[in-house]
Design an enzyme around this catalytic site. Structure first.
Site, short mmCIF file in Angstrom:
data_model
loop_
_atom_site.label_atom_id
_atom_site.label_comp_id
_atom_site.label_asym_id
_atom_site.label_seq_id
_atom_site.Cartn_x
_atom_site.Cartn_y
_atom_site.Cartn_z
N TYR A 177 -14.98 -10.93 0.00
CA TYR A 177 -15.78 -9.34 -0.09
C TYR A 177 -17.19 -9.67 -0.94
O TYR A 177 -17.96 -9.02 -0.88
CB TYR A 177 -14.54 -8.66 -1.05
CG TYR A 177 -13.73 -8.15 -0.05
CD1 TYR A 177 -13.88 -6.88 0.51
CD2 TYR A 177 -12.44 -8.32 -0.24
CE1 TYR A 177 -12.78 -6.27 1.34
CE2 TYR A 177 -11.58 -7.76 0.79
CZ TYR A 177 -11.72 -6.86 1.51
OH TYR A 177 -10.84 -6.12 2.15
N ARG A 237 0.83 -1.33 -0.21
CA ARG A 237 0.06 0.02 -0.02
C ARG A 237 0.91 1.32 0.00
O ARG A 237 0.61 2.50 0.46
CB ARG A 237 -1.06 0.02 1.29
CG ARG A 237 -1.85 -0.87 1.18
CD ARG A 237 -3.10 -0.77 0.09
NE ARG A 237 -4.12 -1.57 0.24
CZ ARG A 237 -5.28 -1.09 1.12
NH1 ARG A 237 -5.37 -0.07 1.78
NH2 ARG A 237 -6.43 -1.96 1.29
N ARG A 251 -3.14 7.15 0.78
CA ARG A 251 -3.51 8.27 1.72
C ARG A 251 -2.60 9.03 2.38
O ARG A 251 -2.83 10.15 2.83
CB ARG A 251 -4.70 8.12 2.44
CG ARG A 251 -5.98 8.17 1.21
CD ARG A 251 -7.14 7.53 1.83
NE ARG A 251 -7.06 5.95 2.53
CZ ARG A 251 -7.78 5.16 3.03
NH1 ARG A 251 -8.81 5.79 3.33
NH2 ARG A 251 -7.51 4.19 3.21
N ARG A 273 -6.74 12.19 -5.27
CA ARG A 273 -8.08 11.63 -5.00
C ARG A 273 -9.35 12.49 -4.80
O ARG A 273 -10.34 12.13 -4.87
CB ARG A 273 -7.72 10.94 -3.41
CG ARG A 273 -8.70 10.19 -2.77
CD ARG A 273 -9.05 9.01 -3.45
NE ARG A 273 -10.11 8.21 -2.79
CZ ARG A 273 -11.29 8.06 -2.76
NH1 ARG A 273 -12.13 8.91 -3.78
NH2 ARG A 273 -12.07 7.26 -2.05
N ASP A 286 -6.70 -2.31 -7.55
CA ASP A 286 -7.31 -2.86 -6.26
C ASP A 286 -7.63 -4.32 -6.42
O ASP A 286 -7.70 -4.73 -7.73
CB ASP A 286 -8.52 -2.18 -5.84
CG ASP A 286 -8.92 -2.43 -4.51
OD1 ASP A 286 -8.37 -1.96 -3.49
OD2 ASP A 286 -9.67 -3.15 -4.27
O1 CP3 Z 1 0.08 -1.18 -2.85
C1 CP3 Z 1 -0.30 -0.24 -3.41
O2 CP3 Z 1 0.28 0.91 -3.30
C2 CP3 Z 1 -1.17 -0.75 -4.78
C3 CP3 Z 1 -2.08 -0.25 -4.68
C4 CP3 Z 1 -3.22 -1.19 -3.95
C5 CP3 Z 1 -4.51 -0.73 -3.37
N1 CP3 Z 1 -5.10 -1.83 -2.71
C6 CP3 Z 1 -4.94 0.64 -3.35
C7 CP3 Z 1 -6.01 1.09 -2.54
C8 CP3 Z 1 -3.35 -2.60 -3.51
C9 CP3 Z 1 -1.89 -3.51 -3.73
C10 CP3 Z 1 -4.66 -2.89 -3.04
C11 CP3 Z 1 -4.82 -4.28 -2.49
C12 CP3 Z 1 -6.06 -4.62 -1.75
N2 CP3 Z 1 -7.05 -3.98 -1.74
C13 CP3 Z 1 -5.84 -5.41 -0.60
C14 CP3 Z 1 -4.95 -6.55 -0.20
C15 CP3 Z 1 -4.03 -5.79 0.48
C16 CP3 Z 1 -4.38 -5.56 2.08
O3 CP3 Z 1 -4.16 -4.42 2.33
O4 CP3 Z 1 -4.69 -6.50 2.64
C17 CP3 Z 1 -7.18 -5.31 -0.08
C18 CP3 Z 1 -7.86 -6.44 0.98
C19 CP3 Z 1 -8.00 -4.57 -0.92
C20 CP3 Z 1 -9.61 -4.04 -0.59
C21 CP3 Z 1 -9.60 -2.75 -0.49
N3 CP3 Z 1 -9.38 -1.65 -1.12
C22 CP3 Z 1 -9.76 -2.23 0.91
C23 CP3 Z 1 -10.11 -3.12 2.26
C24 CP3 Z 1 -9.90 -0.79 0.85
C25 CP3 Z 1 -10.19 0.18 1.72
C26 CP3 Z 1 -9.31 0.54 2.80
C27 CP3 Z 1 -8.76 1.77 3.19
O5 CP3 Z 1 -7.66 1.75 3.55
O6 CP3 Z 1 -9.81 2.56 2.98
C28 CP3 Z 1 -9.63 -0.52 -0.63
C29 CP3 Z 1 -9.50 1.03 -1.12
C30 CP3 Z 1 -8.07 1.29 -1.34
N4 CP3 Z 1 -7.27 0.37 -2.36
C31 CP3 Z 1 -7.29 2.39 -1.28
C32 CP3 Z 1 -6.08 2.36 -1.83
C33 CP3 Z 1 -5.17 3.27 -2.09
C34 CP3 Z 1 -7.95 3.61 -0.47
C35 CP3 Z 1 -8.98 4.38 -1.47
C36 CP3 Z 1 -9.14 5.72 -0.89
O7 CP3 Z 1 -8.06 6.55 -1.43
O8 CP3 Z 1 -9.86 6.05 -0.35
#
Ligand code: CP3
Length: 342
Positions: free
Chosen positions: A148, A22, A26, A35, A71
């Site tokens: 999910y 990640r 943010r 964003r 994602d």
């Molecule tokens: O790693 C990186 O920089 C690449 C981008 C990436 C995102 N999601 C961007 C994202 C990667 C590799 C993921 C994978 C992901 N997505 C996982 C596996 C990794 C982990 O953390 O276990 C999972 C479970 C998801 C599902 C997901 N997407 C969730 C649970 C959320 C919300 C969590 C949160 O922090 O709000 C997302 C949204 C998401 N995916 C964001 C980002 C940058 C936040 C979105 C925003 O800007 O509002």
């Protein structure tokens, strides 16, 4: 020449490569500014925007690898999940899977067409990145994506998913088969587009019992990895929250790297795994809320514990959290990059 690929194949290195799960997110002001202008899924689907975001960690932190900005749930959306991202709540499916008919209505065809925006992103990123900064692609493990689709979003206990597994094991396998098929096509598309390494995220595996992990998660990750049209130079990293207990089972996978959660002693896991599989991990992301001296000490503790092995990949035990000070993340990256093995 790239440290990440060399480390993944167990080459002897002076210091481990570092990237951060990640890493584009943010906690970066530059991310928040972009964003503010777009819906999250729109950002993922716009290769120009996604390229810019994927490159932020390279520009701002100089980490050793980029990960494509996307994602794990884009596959579920391509199958027919009605996905949105709600501020403060995370991902939401408005049509969660409940019945056999719901599973049957999910599509498994035309994956490369539907997810072509990811192929475009990879091609654009490969044009921008220098050879020493490999590009990591990824997908969710079938079990985590299934969770999910059933929960309809993030859940604190996976109650619906676990009820589904125990009450409807045959339907669970049917759903997992469908997600697996899509995941294989999706990752093969990423390889075709030029990705340098792949990570599979089983982010929710830690909620499974040993027997459920062995029945409902592991075989589908195995099938994904074994079905890749994988050139010899594209390593696979398998991450699971829960890997500190499941790594003994995960070693049966044809994975090059196991990414370890923060519970385990990384060197102990590497010792148990032997020479064939490299570890990635596993600093607790919450260390990054401490002062710089503490961050350095915690990082060096892991680095020193791994001195006896040819290499490993430094990362966190799970993703970086959104409200961190970027200077603290930079401090971690600099500490790892200036480390010299004795
Ligand atoms: O790693 C990186 O920089 C690449 C981008 C990436 C995102 N999601 C961007 C994202 C990667 C590799 C993921 C994978 C992901 N997505 C996982 C596996 C990794 C982990 O953390 O276990 C999972 C479970 C998801 C599902 C997901 N997407 C969730 C649970 C959320 C919300 C969590 C949160 O922090 O709000 C997302 C949204 C998401 N995916 C964001 C980002 C940058 C936040 C979105 C925003 O800007 O509002």
């Amino acid at each position: 020449m790239s440290l990440l690929i060399d480390a993944a194949y167990g080459k002897e290195l002076d210091r481990p490569p570092i990237w951060i799960m990640r890493q584009a997110g943010r906690y970066m002001k530059e991310y928040r500014e972009i964003r503010d202008k777009y819906d999250f899924l729109k950002m993922c689907k716009n290769p120009d925007v996604a390229t810019e975001i994927s490159l932020l960690p390279i520009k701002l932190l100089d980490v050793d690898a980029a990960i494509m900005f996307s994602d794990i749930l884009v596959t579920a959306e391509a199958m027919g999940g009605k996905l949105s991202y709600v501020e403060g709540t995370g991902p939401l499916f408005s049509n969660p899977v409940k019945t056999k008919a719901d599973i049957e209505s999910l599509s498994i065809t035309e994956v490369p067409e539907k997810l072509d925006y990811v192929a475009q992103l990879i091609k654009q990123l490969k044009n921008e990145l220098k050879a020493d900064k490999p590009l990591i692609g990824f997908a969710g493990a079938p079990f985590t994506v299934m969770s999910y689709l059933i929960e309809g979003g993030s859940s604190k206990d996976l109650k619906k998913t676990k009820q589904f597994l125990y009450r409807q094991p045959e339907l669970s396998h049917l759903l997992l088969e469908k997600i697996t098929s899509v995941t294989i096509d999706y990752l093969n598309m990423q390889i075709e587009a030029g990705i340098d390494a792949l990570q599979i995220f089983d982010s929710w595996a830690m909620y499974l019992s040993h027997y459920s992990f062995v029945e409902f998660s592991l075989p589908y990750i195995a099938k994904v990895i074994d079905s890749l049209n994988k050139p010899k130079n594209v390593p696979v990293i398998t991450f699971a929250r829960g890997s500190s207990s499941f790594y003994k089972q995960m070693r049966e996978l044809n994975t090059d790297v196991i990414s370890v959660d923060w519970n385990a002693n990384l060197a102990d896991v590497q010792r148990d795994l032997g020479n064939d599989i490299v570890v990635q991990g596993n600093m607790d992301p919450y260390v990054l809320y401490a002062d710089k001296r503490t961050i350095q000490n915690e990082a060096i503790r892991i680095l020193k514990s791994m001195d006896e092995f040819p290499s490993f990949i430094f990362n966190l035990g799970h993703g970086v959290t959104p409200d961190l000070d970027i200077d603290n993340v930079k401090c971690l990256v600099d500490t790892v990059k200036s480390y010299q093995k004795v």
